[in-house]
Design an enzyme around this catalytic site. Structure first.
Site, PDB file in Angstrom:
ATOM      1  N   TYR A 156      -2.863  -1.629  10.086  1.00 38.31           N
ATOM      2  CA  TYR A 156      -2.706  -1.844   8.267  1.00 38.31           C
ATOM      3  C   TYR A 156      -1.383  -1.021   8.182  1.00 38.31           C
ATOM      4  O   TYR A 156      -0.975  -1.833   6.962  1.00 38.31           O
ATOM      5  CB  TYR A 156      -3.984   0.013   7.888  1.00 38.31           C
ATOM      6  N   SER A 204       0.574  -1.416   0.237  1.00 40.26           N
ATOM      7  CA  SER A 204       0.258  -0.217   0.032  1.00 40.26           C
ATOM      8  C   SER A 204       0.661   1.182  -0.115  1.00 40.26           C
ATOM      9  O   SER A 204       2.353   0.908   0.412  1.00 40.26           O
ATOM     10  CB  SER A 204      -0.785  -0.112   1.602  1.00 40.26           C
TER      11      SER A 204
HETATM   12  N1  LIG Z   1      -8.582   0.061  -2.394  1.00 47.71           N
HETATM   13  C1  LIG Z   1      -7.298   0.537  -2.381  1.00 47.71           C
HETATM   14  O1  LIG Z   1      -7.117   2.497  -2.060  1.00 47.71           O
HETATM   15  C2  LIG Z   1      -6.346   0.403  -1.871  1.00 47.71           C
HETATM   16  C3  LIG Z   1      -4.497   0.921  -1.020  1.00 47.71           C
HETATM   17  C4  LIG Z   1      -3.459   0.195  -0.816  1.00 47.71           C
HETATM   18  C5  LIG Z   1      -3.832  -0.976  -0.632  1.00 47.71           C
HETATM   19  N2  LIG Z   1      -4.724  -1.573  -0.876  1.00 47.71           N
HETATM   20  C6  LIG Z   1      -4.623  -3.689  -0.878  1.00 47.71           C
HETATM   21  O2  LIG Z   1      -4.856  -4.471  -2.023  1.00 47.71           O
HETATM   22  C7  LIG Z   1      -5.851  -5.460  -1.623  1.00 47.71           C
HETATM   23  C8  LIG Z   1      -6.870  -5.791  -2.531  1.00 47.71           C
HETATM   24  O3  LIG Z   1      -8.007  -4.234  -1.742  1.00 47.71           O
HETATM   25  P1  LIG Z   1      -9.418  -3.761  -2.349  1.00 47.71           P
HETATM   26  O4  LIG Z   1      -8.893  -2.349  -2.502  1.00 47.71           O
HETATM   27  O5  LIG Z   1      -9.272  -4.514  -3.833  1.00 47.71           O
HETATM   28  O6  LIG Z   1     -10.264  -4.086  -0.998  1.00 47.71           O
HETATM   29  P2  LIG Z   1     -11.513  -4.910  -1.369  1.00 47.71           P
HETATM   30  O7  LIG Z   1     -11.968  -4.994   0.314  1.00 47.71           O
HETATM   31  O8  LIG Z   1     -12.708  -4.986  -2.300  1.00 47.71           O
HETATM   32  O9  LIG Z   1     -10.922  -6.495  -1.722  1.00 47.71           O
HETATM   33  C9  LIG Z   1      -9.736  -7.076  -0.550  1.00 47.71           C
HETATM   34  C10 LIG Z   1     -10.490  -8.412  -0.490  1.00 47.71           C
HETATM   35  O10 LIG Z   1      -9.743  -9.363   0.702  1.00 47.71           O
HETATM   36  C11 LIG Z   1     -10.653 -10.818   0.591  1.00 47.71           C
HETATM   37  N3  LIG Z   1      -9.947 -10.892   2.284  1.00 47.71           N
HETATM   38  C12 LIG Z   1      -9.712 -10.286   2.956  1.00 47.71           C
HETATM   39  N4  LIG Z   1      -9.646 -11.516   4.418  1.00 47.71           N
HETATM   40  C13 LIG Z   1      -9.543 -12.279   3.635  1.00 47.71           C
HETATM   41  C14 LIG Z   1      -8.538 -14.241   4.928  1.00 47.71           C
HETATM   42  N5  LIG Z   1      -8.569 -13.483   5.747  1.00 47.71           N
HETATM   43  N6  LIG Z   1      -8.766 -14.348   2.772  1.00 47.71           N
HETATM   44  C15 LIG Z   1      -8.491 -14.079   1.993  1.00 47.71           C
HETATM   45  N7  LIG Z   1      -9.671 -13.099   1.679  1.00 47.71           N
HETATM   46  C16 LIG Z   1      -9.968 -12.182   2.259  1.00 47.71           C
HETATM   47  C17 LIG Z   1     -11.824  -9.854   0.708  1.00 47.71           C
HETATM   48  O11 LIG Z   1     -12.930 -10.335   1.317  1.00 47.71           O
HETATM   49  C18 LIG Z   1     -11.952  -8.968  -0.020  1.00 47.71           C
HETATM   50  O12 LIG Z   1     -12.964  -9.615  -1.588  1.00 47.71           O
HETATM   51  C19 LIG Z   1      -5.587  -5.368  -0.115  1.00 47.71           C
HETATM   52  O13 LIG Z   1      -4.520  -6.094   0.473  1.00 47.71           O
HETATM   53  C20 LIG Z   1      -5.342  -4.100   0.365  1.00 47.71           C
HETATM   54  O14 LIG Z   1      -4.607  -3.447   1.682  1.00 47.71           O
HETATM   55  C21 LIG Z   1      -5.713  -1.591  -1.364  1.00 47.71           C
END
Ligand SMILES: NC(=O)c1ccc[n+]([C@@H]2O[C@H](COP(=O)([O-])OP(=O)(O)OC[C@H]3O[C@@H](n4cnc5c(N)ncnc54)[C@H](O)[C@@H]3O)[C@@H](O)[C@H]2O)c1
Length: 253
Positions: free
Chosen positions: A153, A140
């Site tokens: 986080y 992230s």
């Molecule tokens: N959206 C953003 O702005 C952003 C920014 C920086 C990093 N991220 C990272 O990107 C990645 C994807 O996030 P996103 O934005 O698509 O969010 P999201 O919440 O849509 O997707 C996350 C997915 O992880 C799954 N998940 C949660 N706990 C789990 C577990 N124990 N085992 C298996 N799956 C599990 C959820 O069910 C979900 O489908 C994450 O690692 C998040 O931290 C996102």
């Protein structure tokens, strides 16, 4: 699409929605076979069904080593040895350090950091059978800087960044590349606040690019890192954050 992932076998965690779903869609479109995994089974099954024969879905809670071993075996049985792993699953917990619930903090570390570690460990034997592979760990912008009220986080994502570099050193001679990808401000269920248009938020307006990113903008970089075009790229951190980590844009008012 250009078939850049032709012949690759990928496991993507957290692939039922958001960035993971987009990464799976791009990977299949570029010629890979993909095992989508998540804990949201109905959503994951639906995405895999939509993607056709080159995709399948399997329940995988990334904190369980047992489930990881079974998932890697499943992917290998369906499609052959695994050559791409995207450790994408992640969770957030908001709270100032003063009031942080200790068990919630532990849970974030467990999913975001331990899930990534167990994933890399579990997939390595399969990648060695394949003669090499590419691991992309989704960290992230919070893995490069601090973010308010996001101690758990941010800690987990800094650790993912460090672990990625160490794993790149451990696995380089096995032909396995490991990179961390640092999204920031991507429009997904994780960042959507009820009743708020993402690009109208203070956060979006503070970004150098002045807008949220689209999931496809993350998936395209994942595709590059998974592909042989990135054959000499390992141990590196890839910011895809609209400039969020470039500096403080508020200095000039
Ligand atoms: N959206 C953003 O702005 C952003 C920014 C920086 C990093 N991220 C990272 O990107 C990645 C994807 O996030 P996103 O934005 O698509 O969010 P999201 O919440 O849509 O997707 C996350 C997915 O992880 C799954 N998940 C949660 N706990 C789990 C577990 N124990 N085992 C298996 N799956 C599990 C959820 O069910 C979900 O489908 C994450 O690692 C998040 O931290 C996102």
């Amino acid at each position: 699409m250009t078939g850049r992932l032709e012949g690759k076998v990928a496991i993507i965690t957290g692939a039922a929605r958001g960035q993971g779903e987009a990464e799976a869609r791009h990977a299949v479109a570029e010629g890979a076979s993909v095992l989508l995994t998540d804990v949201l089974d109905a959503e994951g099954e639906a995405v895999a069904a939509d993607l056709g024969a080159a995709a399948a879905y399997r329940h995988l809670d990334v904190t369980s080593e047992e489930e990881w071993i079974a998932a890697v075996a499943d992917a290998e049985e369906r499609f052959g040895p695994v050559t791409v792993l995207v450790n994408n699953a992640g969770i957030l917990d908001f709270g100032s350090i003063e009031y942080q619930d200790v068990e919630k903090f532990r849970r974030v570390i467990d999913v975001n950091l331990m899930g990534t570690m167990i994933g890399m460990k579990s997939v390595t034997p399969s990648m060695r059978r394949a003669g090499g592979g590419s691991i992309i760990n989704i960290s992230s912008n919070g893995g490069i800087m601090g973010l308010p009220a996001l101690g758990a986080y941010v800690s987990s994502k800094w650790a993912v960044r460090g672990l990625s570099k160490t794993a790149a050193m451990d696995l380089g001679k096995r032909g396995i590349r490991v990179n961390s990808l640092h999204p920031g401000g991507v429009d997904t269920p994780m960042t959507r606040l009820p009743g708020q248009e993402p690009n109208e938020t203070l956060f979006a307006k503070s970004l150098p690019m002045g807008r949220f990113g689209h999931v496809d903008e993350i998936a395209k970089v994942v595709t590059f890192l998974a592909s042989d075009e990135a054959s000499y790229v390992t141990g590196a951190e890839w910011s895809v954050d609209g400039g969020a980590t470039a500096g403080d844009r508020s200095l000039l008012g």
